[in-house]
Design a protein around this motif. Sequence first.
Motif, short mmCIF file in Angstrom:
data_model
loop_
_atom_site.label_atom_id
_atom_site.label_comp_id
_atom_site.label_asym_id
_atom_site.label_seq_id
_atom_site.Cartn_x
_atom_site.Cartn_y
_atom_site.Cartn_z
N SER A 138 -23.01 -24.79 -28.92
CA SER A 138 -23.17 -24.28 -27.36
C SER A 138 -24.52 -24.61 -26.99
CB SER A 138 -22.48 -22.92 -27.74
OG SER A 138 -23.68 -22.40 -28.68
N LYS A 139 -25.82 -24.79 -27.40
CA LYS A 139 -26.94 -25.07 -27.22
C LYS A 139 -27.24 -25.38 -26.03
CE LYS A 139 -31.43 -26.68 -29.43
NZ LYS A 139 -32.09 -27.48 -30.25
N GLY A 140 -27.84 -23.97 -26.02
CA GLY A 140 -28.46 -24.61 -24.23
C GLY A 140 -27.70 -24.56 -22.53
N LEU A 141 -26.29 -23.36 -23.71
CA LEU A 141 -25.32 -23.18 -22.52
C LEU A 141 -25.27 -21.60 -22.63
CD1 LEU A 141 -22.58 -26.34 -22.73
CD2 LEU A 141 -24.24 -25.28 -20.90
N ASP A 142 -24.83 -20.98 -21.48
CA ASP A 142 -25.45 -18.81 -21.41
C ASP A 142 -23.42 -18.90 -21.49
OD1 ASP A 142 -28.21 -19.92 -22.13
OD2 ASP A 142 -28.18 -20.42 -20.16
N ALA A 143 -23.20 -18.95 -20.52
CA ALA A 143 -21.80 -17.81 -20.34
C ALA A 143 -20.75 -19.29 -20.09
CB ALA A 143 -22.29 -17.64 -19.03
N LEU A 144 -19.89 -19.09 -20.49
CA LEU A 144 -18.08 -19.38 -20.08
C LEU A 144 -17.02 -18.50 -18.77
CD1 LEU A 144 -15.93 -21.83 -20.31
CD2 LEU A 144 -15.47 -20.64 -22.35
N ALA A 145 -17.05 -19.44 -17.75
CA ALA A 145 -15.88 -18.45 -17.11
C ALA A 145 -14.64 -19.70 -17.00
CB ALA A 145 -16.62 -18.41 -15.84
N THR A 146 -13.31 -18.96 -17.71
CA THR A 146 -12.39 -20.10 -17.87
C THR A 146 -11.62 -19.59 -16.43
OG1 THR A 146 -11.16 -18.89 -19.31
CG2 THR A 146 -12.72 -20.76 -19.69
N ILE A 147 -10.88 -20.65 -15.09
CA ILE A 147 -10.14 -20.18 -14.57
C ILE A 147 -8.95 -20.40 -15.21
CG2 ILE A 147 -9.35 -20.40 -12.52
CD1 ILE A 147 -11.98 -20.85 -11.55
N SER A 148 -7.42 -19.91 -15.73
CA SER A 148 -6.01 -20.67 -15.79
C SER A 148 -6.30 -21.47 -17.59
CB SER A 148 -5.42 -21.45 -14.72
OG SER A 148 -5.50 -20.77 -14.04
#
Length: 258
Positions: free
Chosen positions: A161-171
């Motif tokens: 997850s390094k360098g990534l700050d958030a996750l939005a999943t759709i379906s």
Amino acid sequence: MRLRLLGLLMLSVAMGAVQAGNRQRELDYANGLQQSAGQSGGVWLTSGGQPFFALFTEAEKTDNSRAVIVLHDMGEHPDQQPVVHGLRIVLPQHGWTTVSIQLPLREMGASREDYYGLFDEARGRIQAGADYLRNRGAKNIALVGYGMGAAMAAYTLSQDSKGLDALATISLPLPDSALPQAQIGEFIKNIALPFLDVYAEFDLPEVADTARQRRMLGKDNPVYRQIRINGENHAYRHDPMMLIKRIYSWLALSLGPN
């Protein structure tokens, strides 16, 4: 430059590049998107020595410090209607630069099970998209994935997850598969980032019927949130702007306003 990259992609098709999906389908999509009336922002990125197409849209009235990598559903392309297209053009109006990347494809008619073997290739492309955004000034990067793209995003974060700050999943599905790349439930348990889990009231069974299970898997993450969009099915064609509004509102709350 574009012709050279197209040539490289065609060469990789002819050579049957290792670990590749159906590159001819990718090339067809790229050609179609580049020839579309008014289409702009097409860029070629590279992962594992292979070029792939993406659509880049700069944020309006702000710098590119906040950015989103948009990931389409199974068998689709970086301007998939209405969800991916809407995300990539509306988010920049709210201060979020977007890069919508072409994920690897299988042949027409391939099953969901066939796609799990492409997850490592997809992870490389997501990382290449993040590198591209950072080179354009991004300091906060979120992943927004739809369907199979959501599963690929969860897998990517489970690896690094390094360098990534958030996750939005759709379906986001919870598939019934023994393959290691398909263990989405385990990935959810290990994601500690701000996490938005959106699904439709009449979504696919592996999405709608597993909503409570996903909610329980995310219970130890204090920044996990689940939202159901009523009156919609997996395509979100009734009111796609409602979905997109939920995404950019959540981004502002989770990572701060621009």
